[in-house]
Design a protein around this motif. Sequence first.
Motif, short mmCIF file in Angstrom:
data_model
loop_
_atom_site.label_atom_id
_atom_site.label_comp_id
_atom_site.label_asym_id
_atom_site.label_seq_id
_atom_site.Cartn_x
_atom_site.Cartn_y
_atom_site.Cartn_z
N GLY A 193 -69.73 65.93 17.89
CA GLY A 193 -70.28 65.36 19.12
C GLY A 193 -69.29 64.63 19.99
N ARG A 194 -68.05 64.46 19.54
CA ARG A 194 -67.08 63.75 20.37
C ARG A 194 -66.46 64.70 21.39
NH1 ARG A 194 -64.32 59.93 15.76
NH2 ARG A 194 -64.76 61.73 14.44
N MET A 195 -65.95 64.12 22.48
CA MET A 195 -65.64 64.94 23.64
C MET A 195 -64.56 65.98 23.39
SD MET A 195 -63.73 62.14 26.06
CE MET A 195 -62.41 61.12 25.37
N ILE A 196 -63.45 65.64 22.75
CA ILE A 196 -62.36 66.61 22.63
C ILE A 196 -62.75 67.78 21.74
CG2 ILE A 196 -60.03 66.95 21.72
CD1 ILE A 196 -59.21 64.37 23.09
N PRO A 197 -63.29 67.58 20.52
CA PRO A 197 -63.73 68.76 19.76
C PRO A 197 -64.83 69.54 20.47
CG PRO A 197 -64.39 66.74 18.64
CD PRO A 197 -63.44 66.34 19.71
N ASN A 198 -65.72 68.83 21.19
CA ASN A 198 -66.73 69.54 21.98
C ASN A 198 -66.08 70.46 22.99
OD1 ASN A 198 -69.06 68.58 20.85
ND2 ASN A 198 -69.62 67.24 22.54
N PHE A 199 -65.16 69.91 23.78
CA PHE A 199 -64.51 70.71 24.83
C PHE A 199 -63.77 71.90 24.23
CE2 PHE A 199 -63.97 66.62 27.58
CZ PHE A 199 -65.28 66.73 28.01
N ILE A 200 -63.06 71.67 23.12
CA ILE A 200 -62.27 72.74 22.53
C ILE A 200 -63.15 73.86 21.98
CG2 ILE A 200 -60.68 73.34 20.66
CD1 ILE A 200 -59.37 70.59 21.07
N THR A 201 -64.17 73.50 21.22
CA THR A 201 -65.04 74.54 20.65
C THR A 201 -65.79 75.28 21.74
OG1 THR A 201 -66.77 72.88 20.23
CG2 THR A 201 -65.28 73.41 18.41
N GLN A 202 -66.19 74.58 22.79
CA GLN A 202 -66.85 75.24 23.91
C GLN A 202 -65.89 76.20 24.61
OE1 GLN A 202 -68.11 71.71 25.98
NE2 GLN A 202 -70.12 71.66 25.02
N ALA A 203 -64.68 75.74 24.87
CA ALA A 203 -63.70 76.58 25.56
C ALA A 203 -63.34 77.81 24.75
CB ALA A 203 -62.45 75.76 25.87
N LEU A 204 -63.13 77.65 23.44
CA LEU A 204 -62.74 78.78 22.61
C LEU A 204 -63.85 79.80 22.47
CD1 LEU A 204 -60.70 76.99 19.79
CD2 LEU A 204 -59.81 78.34 21.71
N SER A 205 -65.09 79.37 22.64
CA SER A 205 -66.22 80.30 22.54
C SER A 205 -66.64 80.85 23.89
CB SER A 205 -67.41 79.61 21.88
OG SER A 205 -67.92 78.58 22.71
N GLY A 206 -66.00 80.39 24.98
CA GLY A 206 -66.35 80.85 26.31
C GLY A 206 -67.56 80.18 26.91
N ALA A 207 -68.04 79.11 26.26
CA ALA A 207 -69.22 78.40 26.77
C ALA A 207 -68.79 77.39 27.83
CB ALA A 207 -69.92 77.69 25.62
N PRO A 208 -69.70 76.93 28.68
CA PRO A 208 -69.36 75.89 29.63
C PRO A 208 -68.93 74.60 28.92
CG PRO A 208 -71.45 76.92 30.20
CD PRO A 208 -71.07 77.42 28.84
N LEU A 209 -67.98 73.91 29.51
CA LEU A 209 -67.55 72.61 28.98
C LEU A 209 -68.48 71.55 29.56
CD1 LEU A 209 -65.05 74.46 28.58
CD2 LEU A 209 -63.63 72.42 28.89
N THR A 210 -69.18 70.83 28.68
CA THR A 210 -70.20 69.88 29.13
C THR A 210 -69.63 68.47 29.16
OG1 THR A 210 -71.02 69.75 26.86
CG2 THR A 210 -72.14 71.26 28.35
#
Length: 326
Positions: A193-210
């Motif tokens: 739930g923290r921002m950096i792992p959120n952003f990275i996992t979202q980016a690597l999966s092609g999902a929007p960065l929230t």
Amino acid sequence: MVSAGEHVVVIGGAGFVGSHVCERLLRSGYRVTCVDSLVTGSVDNVSALRHNAGFRLVELDVTRPLSEWPEMPAPGSVLHLASPASPKDYQRLPIETLRVGAVGTENALELATRHGARFLLTSTSEVYGDPAEHPQNESYWGNVNPIGPRSVYDEAKRYAEALTMAYHRQRGTDVAIARIFNTYGPRMRGDDGRMIPNFITQALSGAPLTVAGTGTQTRSVCYVDDTVSGLLALWRSDLTGPVNIGNPHELTVRHLAEEVRAITGTASAITSVPGAVDDPRRRCPDITLARTKLGWEPETGLREGLNRTVAWFARHPGATARTSRA
């Protein structure tokens, strides 16, 4: 003073930061007993250490009475890093978080006191709450909502600091308090739930960065290798603290999302989601004390640290479901 080769008990040593601490201590020739309940820590984090003859992993809830702890060599130091640390975890485990800050810290202090060991408490920048002073130095008392959804973590750490100083004043325990600011790097859980792992996992999966809220709220982020160096510099010193351990470079949450997007090369959009209750608007440490008394400051630049972290997540696509106890 800390002696080379001594036995060090690292409580919470299978967690994100704790596992890096254990690794660094072993490389420096210390014997390490890693105590962890594995509620938010993971055996995967220390799997590479278990072949080392100087390392022992003990699965144990630190809130259990000391009489129920297994026998271990007398520690020369006790490093207490145990606690759920992400909002997602401590809001899922509110009572457990309060107990580890209270009962767990008392047990860790008792263990250190009985053996005349140096005790290090890893506290947090969350003790400053939504700060009314900026940047935050160690003399600032904070602006914390004691009954809000974040309070279970904030107040657990504030109580742990108070208890640590009570042991120091009344029992003469040799203590140090570190206030860690946002730390990131390999071995974070992608789903914590923290921002950096959120952003990275979202980016690597092609999902929007929230991005929570407007994204204009600021943070300072410190690469884990630098955080560990700061913690160990404080541990090896004769300072009591508290001492801020963090990166004084302030940046917005949206800028962090943009950096991750650039590094991963994703075409994902950056979108907004509702902000969290009591989310600090500005967060940045004054590290003058660490610089002048410990000779420590972060050395890893943001782009370098994010590159290493993105590369680790790319190599570990299962980082959202690592072995732990839920």
